[in-house]
Design an enzyme around this catalytic site. Structure first.
Site, short mmCIF file in Angstrom:
data_model
loop_
_atom_site.label_atom_id
_atom_site.label_comp_id
_atom_site.label_asym_id
_atom_site.label_seq_id
_atom_site.Cartn_x
_atom_site.Cartn_y
_atom_site.Cartn_z
N ARG A 111 1.90 14.37 -6.88
CA ARG A 111 2.66 13.25 -6.32
C ARG A 111 3.49 12.54 -7.38
O ARG A 111 3.03 12.30 -8.48
CB ARG A 111 1.72 12.25 -5.64
N ARG A 151 0.86 -1.18 0.00
CA ARG A 151 0.00 0.00 0.00
C ARG A 151 0.89 1.22 0.00
O ARG A 151 1.76 1.38 0.85
CB ARG A 151 -0.90 0.00 1.25
N CYS A 188 -12.68 13.06 3.50
CA CYS A 188 -11.95 12.20 2.57
C CYS A 188 -12.12 10.75 3.01
O CYS A 188 -12.82 10.47 3.96
CB CYS A 188 -10.47 12.60 2.53
N ASP A 195 -2.66 16.75 -9.29
CA ASP A 195 -1.96 15.81 -8.42
C ASP A 195 -0.46 15.96 -8.66
O ASP A 195 0.02 15.70 -9.76
CB ASP A 195 -2.41 14.38 -8.74
N SER A 214 -0.43 8.14 0.97
CA SER A 214 0.03 9.52 1.11
C SER A 214 -0.49 10.10 2.42
O SER A 214 -1.68 9.99 2.73
CB SER A 214 -0.47 10.37 -0.06
#
Length: 179
Positions: free
Chosen positions: A106, A28, A44, A104, A31
């Site tokens: 990331r 997994r 969220c 995004d 973030s």
């Protein structure tokens, strides 16, 4: 817990190893989400996803990479500013754009480096986010299987989950009338 130095982004990420690492471990990439992981925000699905992953990994083994990428990479303070814009009706992606950020930010290169340092090059990835799998593959990690996370929908995060599915391409099946 395993710490790393010399990662490409210079941030302090950690790996939590659950038992011996299998040939093709469940992994997994999570973030960091202070509001969801620590304070239990219902805006969220981060906290419930983290809990689900840790329970699954504790039962079956694998690796949790906890990545310092708050707010899809925009940082905590900017994420809190984005929350204010979401309160005014913008979705999570539109709020980021209003703050002059991409949808995004990331980059999972450091996650790939962490896995490689652990001797892992083939994984089963626990995610609904296709970008994670695509980026890992581009950095030399083979994603053998994508294991979906649960859908942790409530009346406070419905708009957020819809935006993740529509704009982020997440594998989230939202059935009308089931908030």
């Amino acid at each position: 817990m395993v710490t790393f130095t010399g990662l490409g982004d210079g941030l302090e990420h950690v790996a939590v190893q659950f038992g011996p690492i299998a040939d093709i471990p469940l992994v997994r990439l999570h973030s960091e989400c202070l509001t969801g992981d620590v304070f239990g925000s219902a805006r969220c699905d981060c906290g419930p996803q983290l809990t689900e992953s840790m329970q699954l990994l504790a039962a079956s083994g694998g690796v949790l990479l906890y990545l310092r990428q708050e707010g899809r990479g925009i940082g905590l303070y900017n994420k809190l500013d984005a929350y204010r814009l979401q309160d005014q009706g913008l979705d999570t992606f539109a709020a980021n754009r209003e703050l002059n950020f991409s949808d995004d930010l990331r980059d999972y290169r450091s996650a790939a480096q962490m896995l490689q340092a652990l001797g892992v090059t083939r994984i089963r990835l626990h995610t609904n986010n296709p970008d994670k799998a695509a980026q890992l593959a581009s950095y030399g990690i083979e994603v053998v299987e994508q294991v979906r996370t649960g859908i942790f929908r409530n009346e406070n995060n419905d708009h957020y989950l819809r935006a993740k599915a529509e704009y982020g391409g997440h594998s989230i099946e939202l059935v009308e009338g089931t908030a």
